[in-house]
Design an enzyme around this catalytic site. Structure first.
Site, PDB file in Angstrom:
ATOM      1  CE  LYS A   1      -2.913   2.269   4.793  1.00  0.00           C
ATOM      2  NZ  LYS A   1      -2.798   1.419   3.583  1.00  0.00           N
TER       3      LYS A   1
ATOM      4  CB  SER B   1      -0.953   0.014   1.197  1.00  0.00           C
ATOM      5  OG  SER B   1      -0.242   0.157   2.409  1.00  0.00           O
TER       6      SER B   1
END
Length: 280
Positions: free
Chosen positions: A120, A43
């Site tokens: 993230k 990701s």
């Protein structure tokens, strides 16, 4: 000369005490200073690759309940959540010795719904309005600067311990073939630049409504924009939603070690060019 039974008992007891204190010291070090983190998914490509190993700096933003680890040992029935251990730091969405993350920081945080650790990039700060329009990030009504940065190329094969192959812009790709993704350099309003990847168009991820970030919470996104479960999706097992300030564990500053294999022991697949690489 044979060791006496009292000598053997003393030796065993000293060994137990040594192991006990070693575990205590390791636990304190992990809770207060740095937490190891192994990248399990794609990701955050190409900033972070599957198999990158790093230490999360817990001193960056101070301490909350999330600074303590989850302890789960299924074989002996141990299942302790961080809140069970650091309950005295839980509540009011605050931190001890706290400072706030900056836009563009790469952070590890506790998922608000599942309690799992996620990594993230901080995109939206409290009070911001975030929107994706035709695959371009907009912050407070302004499109961020995007520049083409060539194709990101990797081999189409199972990656990491999960054994998942990557998604490709040029799909379908046969096993062992070149998997391509469009790559752009994105520059945030505070001047932080980083690469983002594009695999294809997804209505739910590339064209969204306006997200108004509440006070005390943050909007997180993965750099691999079409392969990231992040704040664009409502808080659930399949989405992150906004991330409370107290859920942030720390900042990821540098890749310590990297392996392209299913295990860190696959030394022939170590990525030596990524050792001690700075994360930006």
């Amino acid at each position: 000369m044979a060791r006496s039974s009292s000598g053997e008992s003393s030796f065993i007891w000293e060994t137990i005490k040594t192991v006990f204190w070693a575990l205590i010291i390791a636990g304190v070090f992990r809770s207060l200073f740095f937490q190891p983190f192994w990248i399990p998914s794609g990701s955050m490509k190409d900033t972070l690759l599957v198999g990158d190993f790093l230490f999360v700096n817990k001193m960056s933003y101070g301490y909350s309940y999330a600074s303590c680890p989850n302890i789960r040992i299924q074989r002996i029935g141990v299942d302790l959540d961080a809140r069970d251990i650091c309950f005295f730091l839980d509540g009011d969405n605050t931190r001890v010795l706290g400072s706030e993350p900056e836009r563009g920081d790469v952070v590890v945080f506790r998922h608000p719904a599942t309690g799992e650790d996620y990594i993230k990039r901080v995109i939206g700060l409290p009070g911001d309005k975030i929107q994706m329009i035709d695959s371009v990030l907009h912050i407070n009504g302004e499109a961020v600067k995007m520049e083409e940065a060539g194709m990101f190329v990797e081999t189409y094969e199972p990656q990491g311990p999960q054994g998942r192959p990557p998604r490709c812009f040029n799909a379908p790709v046969g096993l062992g073939g070149e998997c391509l993704k469009e790559r752009y350099t994105e520059t945030l309003p505070n001047g932080v630049s980083h690469d983002v990847l594009n695999v294809g168009y997804s209505p739910s991820a590339d064209d969204t409504g306006v997200f108004e970030v509440p006070e005390g919470e943050y909007f997180m996104m993965g750099d691999n924009r079409d392969n990231s479960t992040d704040s664009r999706f409502p808080r659930s097992r399949d989405g992150v939603g906004f991330v409370p300030y107290e859920n942030i564990i720390g900042r990821a500053d540098r890749v310590v070690f990297s392996s392209g294999g299913r295990s860190l022991l696959y030394f022939w697949q170590w990525r030596k060019d990524r050792f001690l690489e700075k994360i930006s």
